[in-house]
Enzyme design. Structure first.
Site, mmCIF file in Angstrom:
data_model
loop_
_atom_site.group_PDB
_atom_site.id
_atom_site.type_symbol
_atom_site.label_atom_id
_atom_site.label_comp_id
_atom_site.label_asym_id
_atom_site.label_seq_id
_atom_site.Cartn_x
_atom_site.Cartn_y
_atom_site.Cartn_z
ATOM 1 C CE LYS A 1 -0.111 -0.353 5.002
ATOM 2 N NZ LYS A 1 -0.638 -1.232 6.060
ATOM 3 N NE ARG B 1 -6.311 -0.056 11.348
ATOM 4 C CZ ARG B 1 -5.086 -0.169 10.829
ATOM 5 N NH1 ARG B 1 -4.218 0.808 10.940
ATOM 6 N NH2 ARG B 1 -4.725 -1.259 10.191
ATOM 7 C CE1 TYR C 1 11.026 32.652 4.295
ATOM 8 C CE2 TYR C 1 11.203 30.260 4.110
ATOM 9 C CZ TYR C 1 10.971 31.507 3.533
ATOM 10 O OH TYR C 1 10.681 31.580 2.202
ATOM 11 C CG MET D 1 7.785 24.287 -0.292
ATOM 12 S SD MET D 1 6.595 25.259 -1.233
ATOM 13 C CE MET D 1 5.658 26.054 0.059
HETATM 14 C C1 LIG Z 1 0.036 -2.056 6.803
HETATM 15 C C2 LIG Z 1 -0.549 -3.327 7.296
HETATM 16 C C3 LIG Z 1 0.275 -4.430 7.589
HETATM 17 C C4 LIG Z 1 1.777 -4.366 7.573
HETATM 18 O O1 LIG Z 1 2.236 -3.797 8.773
HETATM 19 P P1 LIG Z 1 3.826 -3.624 9.052
HETATM 20 O O2 LIG Z 1 3.903 -3.198 10.461
HETATM 21 O O3 LIG Z 1 4.277 -2.569 8.101
HETATM 22 O O4 LIG Z 1 4.429 -4.934 8.763
HETATM 23 C C5 LIG Z 1 -0.349 -5.622 7.932
HETATM 24 N N1 LIG Z 1 -1.701 -5.721 7.993
HETATM 25 C C6 LIG Z 1 -2.507 -4.674 7.748
HETATM 26 C C7 LIG Z 1 -3.975 -4.832 7.854
HETATM 27 C C8 LIG Z 1 -1.963 -3.441 7.407
HETATM 28 O O5 LIG Z 1 -2.768 -2.407 7.177
#
Ligand SMILES: *Cc1c(COP(=O)(O)O)cnc(C)c1O
Length: 374
Positions: free
Chosen positions: A36, A134, A266, A314
């Site tokens: 992802k 979650r 800045y 930036m």
């Molecule tokens: C991102 C994610 C992982 C991987 O987690 P890491 O700590 O990066 O290995 C595994 N399962 C789900 C559902 C995730 O969203």
């Protein structure tokens, strides 16, 4: 066109990390690479290419658009969509052979309609919330969820959950969460439901620190990219372990001598206490180099550590090169990676910016030009 700022992705490191983790996962356990967010900034397409060549055939993304893009590159592995889907887009699961991770009855209804339309039964993974707070069904409701699946003629191929604290080896939480989780897959509910479903709860922390919970499938993100989820505290000295795959360099675009008492950048948050020599670097927060690291970060120039002076802008920042002979315009500056005997990694940048390697990699990788080393 080229940029002064170059993210280099070490393909050999990705392959090495995969082999290392694949071995840790153990025989008979399927291995999903989480790709992802453009593979945590490493480029989904390139990462999948490397990992597929190593035998990985299972990939996880957040959204449908990522999954469709990946399938369209010709990826032949299984692709799981983790963060839900717009019900108007359910067709893509069928047209692109994707696997949904489902966490609501509404999702199940949408898939039931899709199954009828395409006259097939999609493999579905059910997500349970075993303490992450979650996404997911309540484990106490597992029985009802399976009944709903049955009434909608949906085939749950597996169940999933996610650890909130797996980076902490000493915490008892992961053991408790996994007990809750495996009760769903191992218990009466399962028995009354025919085939045993696949169970998957481990992220990288689970793979490395909680081997009792590997189940049928593990899912690794951060460690594929070369980092320990606890920021390196888990690394055994001398162990041929994970190798960071991303580095970032730029070039000095100006050098200058400034007198004592001069304000830099800045807000003049840095005032020189002696005459100093500065280098200006063409990289700033729009390149993902966090402004919170102003007056904190260091970069490597000529094999030595040069501290950032004043606020990160930036597109630019200034570093102190006082006493570093021979640093001229065009000199290489390493913001993340190694130069000579010195190394700066994403964990270190995370400490300077009050975040974690995950965010550092996404931020730097997804905001700079990437090159891919063999
Ligand atoms: C991102 C994610 C992982 C991987 O987690 P890491 O700590 O990066 O290995 C595994 N399962 C789900 C559902 C995730 O969203």
């Amino acid at each position: 066109m080229a940029s002064f700022n170059r993210v280099i992705i070490d393909r050999a490191a990705l392959a090495h990390n995969y082999r290392y983790l694949r071995a840790k996962a153990g025989d008979g356990v399927r291995f999903m690479a989480m790709v992802k967010s453009d593979a945590y900034g490493h480029s989904m397409i390139h990462a999948v290419d490397v990992l597929s060549a190593q035998g990985c055939d299972l990939f996880g993304v957040a959204e449908m658009n990522e999954a469709v893009a990946l399938r369209d590159t010709g990826c032949g592995g299984d692709i799981f969509v983790f963060v839900g889907f717009d019900h108007a887009e359910v067709d893509y699961f069928y047209t692109h052979d994707l696997t949904p991770v489902v966490f609501s009855v509404e999702d199940l209804s949408a898939i039931s309609k899709g199954n009828k339309k395409f006259n097939t039964t999609l493999d579905v993974y059910l997500k349970f919330d075993c303490g992450m707070g979650r996404l997911g069904f309540d484990p106490k409701q597992a029985g009802q969820v399976f009944e709903t699946c049955e009434s909608l003629a949906i085939k749950p191929a597996g169940i999933m959950s996610h650890f909130p604290c797996s980076d902490d080896r000493s915490s008892d939480h992961s053991r408790q969460a996994s007990e809750t989780f495996f009760r769903i897959s191992g218990g009466d509910i399962q028995a009354s439901h025919g085939n045993r479903m696949k169970a998957s709860i481990c992220n990288s922390g689970g793979i490395l620190y909680h081997p009792y919970a590997h189940g049928d499938m593990v899912r690794s993100g951060i460690s594929i990219y070369g980092y320990y989820p606890d920021g390196g505290a888990g690394q055994q000295p001398g162990e041929n372990g994970l190798r960071p795959a991303m580095s970032l360099m730029t070039r000095v675009i100006q050098t200058k001598n400034v007198p004592a008492g001069a304000g830099i950048s800045y807000g003049h948050t840095y005032i020189t206490d002696r005459p100093v020599r500065l280098a200006v670097l063409p990289i700033g927060y729009s390149n993902g180099y966090f402004r919170t690291m102003s007056n904190k970060a260091e970069v490597l120039i000529g094999g030595r550590r040069a501290p950032v002076r004043g606020r990160i802008c930036m597109n630019m920042c200034m570093v102190d090169i006082t006493g570093m002979e021979g640093v001229e315009i065009g000199a290489e500056a390493v913001l993340m990676g190694s130069q000579g005997k010195e190394t700066i990694d994403a964990d270190q940048i995370g400490i300077w910016s009050d975040t974690i390697s995950y965010e550092v990699l996404c931020s730097l990788g997804n905001n700079n030009r990437r090159e891919f080393a063999p």
